[in-house]
Design a protein around this motif. Structure first.
Motif, PDB file in Angstrom:
ATOM      1  N   LYS A  49      -7.382   3.928  -1.221  1.00  0.00           N
ATOM      2  CA  LYS A  49      -6.019   3.432  -1.000  1.00  0.00           C
ATOM      3  C   LYS A  49      -5.414   3.011  -2.335  1.00  0.00           C
ATOM      4  N   THR A 101     -12.036   1.704  -0.364  1.00  0.00           N
ATOM      5  CA  THR A 101     -12.249   0.714   0.696  1.00  0.00           C
ATOM      6  C   THR A 101     -13.523   0.956   1.495  1.00  0.00           C
ATOM      7  N   THR A 147     -12.800   6.523   1.731  1.00  0.00           N
ATOM      8  CA  THR A 147     -11.389   6.183   1.911  1.00  0.00           C
ATOM      9  C   THR A 147     -10.877   5.519   0.642  1.00  0.00           C
ATOM     10  N   TYR A 205       0.848  -1.188   0.000  1.00  0.00           N
ATOM     11  CA  TYR A 205       0.000   0.000   0.000  1.00  0.00           C
ATOM     12  C   TYR A 205       0.885   1.240   0.000  1.00  0.00           C
ATOM     13  N   GLU A 214      -2.910   6.612   1.166  1.00  0.00           N
ATOM     14  CA  GLU A 214      -4.309   6.554   1.595  1.00  0.00           C
ATOM     15  C   GLU A 214      -4.878   7.963   1.573  1.00  0.00           C
TER      16      GLU A 214
END
Length: 215
Positions: free
Chosen positions: A94, A126, A92, A47, A50
């Motif tokens: 990511k 997400t 959200t 990842y 974010e």
């Protein structure tokens, strides 16, 4: 390997020694490459960033009357029938890079310099959440309240608006920098100087190629 015959035994011995050493170096390079690829594959899903997005989705519509008089169609808007709604939405996002299929094809070497061509980054939405306590709406007496189906449709429109704003987030460069901060220390431990390391994406990759997933 076939060796040429030499008159002097000592020359033959020296030649054999150098040849064996070159073969060993080549084997070491291949082993180092394989080890590097395996270490990067272990990153699996890395990842890289974010984003917390807050957006207010607004919608308004007006009551209209449609009909026909003496074969003339009409469509009249009734000003007092306008409904309005403002829906606060939090989402959200990511971004990540999947290294599970990373291979030697992603690595280019030129002398001491090495270039890693990263797999295409992916973006994942997400979560999305509506704060129902802060929804603002105006519904005149002449109109019915907003239905659950309408609210779901407006939420979907809000998600699409957030996706359209992705180009403003500098996603690609952020993903590259985050991947570099993970991979460069690994390559330095393998003996590469930082100034000889390049982390990049494939040529021609743009936001249009960005894969967007929903959970």
């Amino acid at each position: 390997m076939k060796y040429w015959l030499y008159i002097f035994t000592i020359c033959f011995a020296l030649f054999s020694s150098c040849t064996s050493q070159e073969e060993k170096v080549g084997d070491d390079d291949a082993d180092a490459m394989q080890m590097m690829v395996m270490q990067i594959q272990k990153c699996s899903r890395l990842y890289t960033s974010e984003y917390q997005i807050h957006k207010i989705v607004t919608h308004k519509d007006q009551m209209s009357v449609k009909g026909s008089v003496m074969r003339q169609d009409f469509n009249l808007t009734i000003p007092v029938g306008e409904r309005r709604i403002a829906i606060p939405m939090d989402a959200t996002l990511k971004t990540y890079i999947d290294f599970s299929h990373f291979s030697e094809k992603n690595v280019k070497r030129s002398g001491k310099k090495i270039t890693l061509i990263l797999p295409d980054p992916k973006l994942q939405m997400t979560s999305t959440k509506i704060n129902h306590a802060e929804v603002k709406k105006y519904v005149p007496l002449t109109r019915g309240n907003f239905s659950d189906e309408e609210l779901t449709s407006y939420e979907q429109q809000g998600r699409q608006q957030i996706i359209k704003d992705i180009p403003k987030m500098n996603v690609i460069e952020q993903a590259r920098k985050s991947a570099a901060s993970t991979l460069i220390p690994m390559l330095r431990q393998m003996g590469y100087a930082e100034q000889d390391i390049t982390i990049t994406f494939r040529k021609g990759f743009t936001l249009k190629n960005l894969s967007i997933e929903h959970q």
